[in-house]
Design an enzyme around this catalytic site. Structure first.
Site, mmCIF file in Angstrom:
data_model
loop_
_atom_site.group_PDB
_atom_site.id
_atom_site.type_symbol
_atom_site.label_atom_id
_atom_site.label_comp_id
_atom_site.label_asym_id
_atom_site.label_seq_id
_atom_site.Cartn_x
_atom_site.Cartn_y
_atom_site.Cartn_z
ATOM 1 N N ALA A 67 -32.544 51.232 40.509
ATOM 2 C CA ALA A 67 -32.787 50.780 41.874
ATOM 3 C C ALA A 67 -31.433 50.732 42.572
ATOM 4 O O ALA A 67 -30.393 50.604 41.915
ATOM 5 C CB ALA A 67 -33.436 49.402 41.851
ATOM 6 N N GLY A 112 -34.481 51.002 37.110
ATOM 7 C CA GLY A 112 -35.702 51.538 37.712
ATOM 8 C C GLY A 112 -35.950 53.000 37.340
ATOM 9 O O GLY A 112 -37.093 53.453 37.336
ATOM 10 N N GLU A 115 -37.570 52.865 34.031
ATOM 11 C CA GLU A 115 -38.942 52.384 34.244
ATOM 12 C C GLU A 115 -39.823 53.473 34.858
ATOM 13 O O GLU A 115 -41.003 53.576 34.537
ATOM 14 C CB GLU A 115 -38.911 51.148 35.153
ATOM 15 C CG GLU A 115 -38.231 49.958 34.492
ATOM 16 C CD GLU A 115 -38.092 48.786 35.437
ATOM 17 O OE1 GLU A 115 -37.255 48.877 36.364
ATOM 18 O OE2 GLU A 115 -38.800 47.785 35.271
ATOM 19 N N GLU A 135 -30.430 45.720 33.528
ATOM 20 C CA GLU A 135 -30.611 44.676 34.549
ATOM 21 C C GLU A 135 -29.975 43.341 34.198
ATOM 22 O O GLU A 135 -29.404 42.667 35.065
ATOM 23 C CB GLU A 135 -32.115 44.459 34.829
ATOM 24 C CG GLU A 135 -32.739 45.520 35.723
ATOM 25 C CD GLU A 135 -33.256 46.723 34.954
ATOM 26 O OE1 GLU A 135 -32.903 46.872 33.775
ATOM 27 O OE2 GLU A 135 -34.007 47.510 35.548
HETATM 28 N N1 COA Z 1 -27.427 51.933 43.067
HETATM 29 C C1 COA Z 1 -26.633 52.328 44.075
HETATM 30 N N2 COA Z 1 -25.705 53.266 43.970
HETATM 31 C C2 COA Z 1 -25.530 53.827 42.770
HETATM 32 C C3 COA Z 1 -26.306 53.465 41.660
HETATM 33 C C4 COA Z 1 -27.280 52.480 41.844
HETATM 34 N N3 COA Z 1 -28.106 52.081 40.860
HETATM 35 N N4 COA Z 1 -25.886 54.204 40.596
HETATM 36 C C5 COA Z 1 -24.908 54.993 41.044
HETATM 37 N N5 COA Z 1 -24.680 54.762 42.361
HETATM 38 C C6 COA Z 1 -23.701 55.415 43.218
HETATM 39 C C7 COA Z 1 -22.297 54.897 42.975
HETATM 40 O O1 COA Z 1 -22.073 53.690 43.659
HETATM 41 C C8 COA Z 1 -21.483 56.044 43.524
HETATM 42 O O2 COA Z 1 -21.517 55.984 44.930
HETATM 43 P P1 COA Z 1 -20.141 56.227 45.780
HETATM 44 O O3 COA Z 1 -19.715 57.625 45.435
HETATM 45 O O4 COA Z 1 -20.590 56.091 47.204
HETATM 46 O O5 COA Z 1 -19.185 55.197 45.307
HETATM 47 C C9 COA Z 1 -22.305 57.273 43.130
HETATM 48 O O6 COA Z 1 -23.637 56.799 42.925
HETATM 49 C C10 COA Z 1 -21.828 57.931 41.862
HETATM 50 O O7 COA Z 1 -21.805 56.952 40.826
HETATM 51 P P2 COA Z 1 -20.495 56.620 39.953
HETATM 52 O O8 COA Z 1 -20.616 55.201 39.495
HETATM 53 O O9 COA Z 1 -19.256 56.982 40.691
HETATM 54 O O10 COA Z 1 -20.709 57.628 38.743
HETATM 55 P P3 COA Z 1 -20.142 57.472 37.263
HETATM 56 O O11 COA Z 1 -20.378 58.774 36.608
HETATM 57 O O12 COA Z 1 -18.758 56.906 37.260
HETATM 58 O O13 COA Z 1 -21.088 56.350 36.568
HETATM 59 C C11 COA Z 1 -23.180 55.293 36.034
HETATM 60 C C12 COA Z 1 -22.451 56.605 36.375
HETATM 61 C C13 COA Z 1 -24.676 55.594 35.996
HETATM 62 C C14 COA Z 1 -22.722 54.765 34.661
HETATM 63 C C15 COA Z 1 -22.862 54.238 37.101
HETATM 64 O O14 COA Z 1 -23.102 54.814 38.380
HETATM 65 C C16 COA Z 1 -23.704 52.988 37.006
HETATM 66 O O15 COA Z 1 -23.475 52.152 36.141
HETATM 67 N N6 COA Z 1 -24.700 52.861 37.919
HETATM 68 C C17 COA Z 1 -25.549 51.687 37.972
HETATM 69 C C18 COA Z 1 -26.551 51.705 36.861
HETATM 70 C C19 COA Z 1 -27.415 50.472 36.881
HETATM 71 O O16 COA Z 1 -26.979 49.360 36.587
HETATM 72 N N7 COA Z 1 -28.696 50.659 37.212
HETATM 73 C C20 COA Z 1 -29.670 49.634 37.160
HETATM 74 C C21 COA Z 1 -29.842 48.996 38.458
HETATM 75 S S1 COA Z 1 -31.081 47.715 38.308
#
Ligand code: COA
Length: 261
Positions: A67, A112, A115, A135
């Protein structure tokens, strides 16, 4: 379906490919993406020519990275409950879609996104796929059905482990624990997903639909009710042309030509 901002729908024969395309945010689910998902699956339900759906994410890094955390950060108790219920409702529509839905997971399927993959009937993944419900690390819990569906797929103990640690599971482990049916090289994922689905769509369409109906009813009802529902559908299928054709083809040692009737 031209009014969609974040989702593309493509056709390949009897398969509909639904692509979540918000790659710059790793296909994170904001409210509009979730709304569009609901609309797409409602529209596809009425497409008689579609015998199966493949759901995937755009780009090579993610299926869906969760999400949208920017949106989650704004939640109040009341909007939190509403957002969760709306996501649950739409994911349940996907789970109850009358034709098979396969998640082709290329990269991250987190929160999400995990899920959403669990709401699909089947999952395949690329070698770089990572699954997880992180989460609790954000101070919340899975809110789109993850606390119910994960245990059904991987078993209670592993679901508790994944939800409480928030740790990611790589593709190899995902296959070992039954979270995905198969793992393919990234470049081959979509072609292999189509081949996988065609192993289903070659079967009698009415039978496939009734099998899904029976499987999902069994998840949600007492076993005596599920058993009698299964028998009722089993009997009903004896009235279909497809059943006669499927059995005749076997007895005559030829391929069946199903009509979905
Ligand atoms: N919500 C909003 N934005 C997200 C996102 C999320 N769940 N997951 C990734 N993004 C965005 C990042 O903020 C980034 O945006 P920006 O370029 O404007 O800063 C872009 O997507 C690329 O992600 P980035 O974090 O730079 O890639 P990465 O390869 O370094 O890391 C992940 C990848 C998946 C490990 C990392 O993005 C992450 O931990 N995301 C959140 C995962 C999460 O906790 N999801 C559950 C939510 S309930």
């Amino acid at each position: 379906m031209s009014d969609l901002q974040y989702i593309r729908v493509e056709w390949d024969g009897e398969l509909a490919m639904v692509v979540i395309d918000r790659a710059e945010k790793l296909n994170a689910l904001n409210a509009e993406v979730v709304r569009e998902l609901g609309k797409v699956f409602r529209d596809l339900k009425d497409e008689d020519d579609v015998l199966g759906v493949i759901l995937t994410g755009a780009g090579e890094k993610a299926f869906v990275a969760g999400a949208d955390i920017g949106d989650l950060a704004q939640l109040t108790p009341l909007t939190g409950m509403t957002v969760s219920r709306e996501g649950q409702r739409i994911f349940t529509e996907i789970e109850r879609f009358p034709k098979p839905v396969l998640a082709a997971v290329g990269g991250y399927a987190l929160g999400g996104g995990c899920e959403l993959a669990l709401a699909c009937h089947l999952r395949v993944a690329s070698e770089n796929a990572r699954f997880g419900l992180p989460e609790v690390g954000l101070g919340i819990i899975p809110g789109y059905g993850g606390t119910m569906r994960l245990a059904r797929v991987v078993g209670f103990g592993l679901a508790v482990e994944m939800i409480l640690t928030g740790a990611m599971v790589d593709a190899e482990r995902a296959e070992r624990i039954g979270l995905v049916s198969a793992v393919y090289p990234q470049a081959a994922l979509l072609d292999q997903a189509k081949t996988f689905m065609r192993g289903i769509t070659k079967n009698g369409p009415v039978a496939v639909r009734m099998a899904l109906e029976s499987i999902y009813l069994a998840q949600n009802s007492a076993s005596a009710d599920a058993a009698s529902f299964e028998s009722a559908l089993f009997g009903l299928l004896a009235s279909t042309t497809d059943m006669k054709e499927g059995m005749a083809a076997f007895l005559e040692k030829r391929q069946a030509a199903f009509k979905g009737e």
